[in-house]
Scaffold this motif. Sequence first.
Motif, PDB file in Angstrom:
ATOM      1  N   ILE A   1     -11.321  -1.453  -5.015  1.00 48.08           N
ATOM      2  CA  ILE A   1     -10.595  -2.732  -4.913  1.00 48.08           C
ATOM      3  C   ILE A   1     -11.033  -3.488  -3.661  1.00 48.08           C
ATOM      4  CG2 ILE A   1      -8.301  -3.740  -4.475  1.00 48.08           C
ATOM      5  CD1 ILE A   1      -7.181  -1.481  -6.318  1.00 48.08           C
ATOM      6  N   GLU A   2     -11.102  -2.750  -2.550  1.00 53.95           N
ATOM      7  CA  GLU A   2     -11.508  -3.391  -1.285  1.00 53.95           C
ATOM      8  C   GLU A   2     -12.965  -3.842  -1.336  1.00 53.95           C
ATOM      9  OE1 GLU A   2      -9.459  -4.119   1.115  1.00 53.95           O
ATOM     10  OE2 GLU A   2      -7.731  -3.024   0.319  1.00 53.95           O
TER      11      GLU A   2
ATOM     12  N   THR B   1       2.222   1.860  -3.525  1.00 52.26           N
ATOM     13  CA  THR B   1       1.341   2.116  -4.663  1.00 52.26           C
ATOM     14  C   THR B   1       0.315   3.205  -4.397  1.00 52.26           C
ATOM     15  OG1 THR B   1      -0.179   0.417  -3.902  1.00 52.26           O
ATOM     16  CG2 THR B   1       1.513  -0.261  -5.463  1.00 52.26           C
ATOM     17  N   VAL B   2       0.219   3.660  -3.149  1.00 53.08           N
ATOM     18  CA  VAL B   2      -0.875   4.545  -2.789  1.00 53.08           C
ATOM     19  C   VAL B   2      -0.833   5.863  -3.543  1.00 53.08           C
ATOM     20  CG1 VAL B   2       0.195   5.709  -0.820  1.00 53.08           C
ATOM     21  CG2 VAL B   2      -2.250   5.259  -0.813  1.00 53.08           C
TER      22      VAL B   2
ATOM     23  N   THR C   1      -2.616   5.752  -7.133  1.00 56.20           N
ATOM     24  CA  THR C   1      -4.044   5.485  -7.288  1.00 56.20           C
ATOM     25  C   THR C   1      -4.856   6.491  -6.482  1.00 56.20           C
ATOM     26  OG1 THR C   1      -3.963   3.963  -5.432  1.00 56.20           O
ATOM     27  CG2 THR C   1      -3.722   3.010  -7.635  1.00 56.20           C
TER      28      THR C   1
ATOM     29  N   GLY D   1      -4.797   5.922   2.272  1.00 57.32           N
ATOM     30  CA  GLY D   1      -3.386   6.276   2.116  1.00 57.32           C
ATOM     31  C   GLY D   1      -2.753   6.536   3.467  1.00 57.32           C
TER      32      GLY D   1
ATOM     33  N   THR E   1       0.833  -1.202   0.000  1.00 65.69           N
ATOM     34  CA  THR E   1       0.000   0.000   0.000  1.00 65.69           C
ATOM     35  C   THR E   1       0.864   1.246   0.000  1.00 65.69           C
ATOM     36  OG1 THR E   1      -1.672  -1.187   1.220  1.00 65.69           O
ATOM     37  CG2 THR E   1      -1.825   1.201   1.229  1.00 65.69           C
TER      38      THR E   1
ATOM     39  N   ASP F   1     -10.291   4.487  -6.362  1.00 67.91           N
ATOM     40  CA  ASP F   1      -9.716   3.254  -6.936  1.00 67.91           C
ATOM     41  C   ASP F   1      -9.480   2.227  -5.832  1.00 67.91           C
ATOM     42  OD1 ASP F   1      -9.630   4.358  -9.440  1.00 67.91           O
ATOM     43  OD2 ASP F   1      -7.525   5.007  -9.272  1.00 67.91           O
ATOM     44  N   ARG F   2      -8.833   2.693  -4.785  1.00 64.48           N
ATOM     45  CA  ARG F   2      -8.452   1.766  -3.706  1.00 64.48           C
ATOM     46  C   ARG F   2      -9.674   1.252  -2.954  1.00 64.48           C
ATOM     47  NH1 ARG F   2      -4.572   6.027  -3.261  1.00 64.48           N
ATOM     48  NH2 ARG F   2      -5.570   6.839  -1.383  1.00 64.48           N
TER      49      ARG F   2
ATOM     50  N   ARG G   1      -4.869   1.360   3.658  1.00 63.39           N
ATOM     51  CA  ARG G   1      -4.900   0.929   2.247  1.00 63.39           C
ATOM     52  C   ARG G   1      -5.864   1.785   1.434  1.00 63.39           C
ATOM     53  NH1 ARG G   1      -5.071  -4.337   4.154  1.00 63.39           N
ATOM     54  NH2 ARG G   1      -7.273  -4.618   3.625  1.00 63.39           N
ATOM     55  N   ILE G   2      -6.995   2.151   2.025  1.00 67.46           N
ATOM     56  CA  ILE G   2      -8.008   2.920   1.284  1.00 67.46           C
ATOM     57  C   ILE G   2      -7.660   4.413   1.255  1.00 67.46           C
ATOM     58  CG2 ILE G   2     -10.425   3.667   1.280  1.00 67.46           C
ATOM     59  CD1 ILE G   2     -11.107   0.882   2.470  1.00 67.46           C
TER      60      ILE G   2
END
Lengths: 187, 187
Positions: B36-37, B24-25, B28, B156, B21, B32-33, B153-154
């Motif tokens: 994905i979740e 790549t955070v 994106t 950042g 995370t 986007d994140r 993750r969502i």
Amino acid sequence: MKAKFIQISIALIVFAITSFNANAQSDGFRDKETIDAAFMAELINLGFENGEYPDVEPGFTITENLIRTEPTSALAPDGSILQGHVPTDVTTEDVVHASALACAASINQLKMAAGGDLSNIRKIANIRYKTLTVKKYFDYIPASNSCSTMMLRVFGDTAGSHTRHAEGQATTAGNQTFQIEMLVYLK
Amino acid sequence: MMKKLFAISLLFLAACSEQTTMETVTETTIDDRLNIELERLGFKDGMPELPPVFGPYEPSVVVDKEIYITASAAYTPEGTWITGTITNDTPAEHMLYAAELTVIQALNRIRLAIGGDLNNLGGLHNVVVMTTAPDDYPHVEMVAEATSAMIIRILGPELGKHERSILRSVSLPVNMTHETEIRAYTK
């Protein structure tokens, strides 16, 4: 009995008249008389003589315009506080009543924090309901709703609508069955 | 022994996930994140509608820039709540799934409180992980870690950073298995 009926009737009439006036306000906040009358009606209904809350010590902190109430107990008009676990020692109905008492006690704390004028309350942001309970019990909603509805009856939707959280506790100070904490904003 | 090995493996995976995370955070968006979740958890149509609340209260309240949400339980893509008390035999993955669903529910409440766009979020104050797990349940810390990791993750690492506490409740309303509460603020 007759005196109590007259007290409740007067409080309800005052509340009805002031509620009508409150509806005419454009900002959605109720005025002091309306809130005082609504709170008085709640106190009379709970058995507090003349609709007056007894003198108690302040139990809150204020940071800028945010009031944090300490865990507030369900003090009954006779000075007692409900004790014991639900449902083994007390019933759900007992806790619903305790919630109303703790709610009235919290509003009294807010009144002190707001300089004696509940119309200075801007928003009930969050209420935390804490119940002394056993593992298998999870019927928290009636007790939570008991106070949530009182907040709306006293403050109206604009100031009184709130978020909330309820939890079960294994032990509490003094074996108290029910307590409430609030986060509230002053105007 | 197998339980310990499983727990260590999950922690390792969570750590790896967090590392990924962090890398790549920046490439994106929050949406986007989040998507994905959502897809991973089985929400095929993006953020679900909020389920109705259980009484006279609000899913969220915003005062100035401060966001308050009602404690959020695990609401599945099938439109059901995850209920039931945690015991020492409850598999860790069951709690992890419930915890991740509560994060979705909490972020959904925050999103709707700030105009339907998590990009309006200014940051998080704190996260409260509420569990009904017994005192000696071995996976509580891991579930809390997974909760924090998913938030980051969502949102950042910068927007999603937060303080965290774990609250053990004897039980939760409606027999909910797990709840998460997030205090946040807008831009």
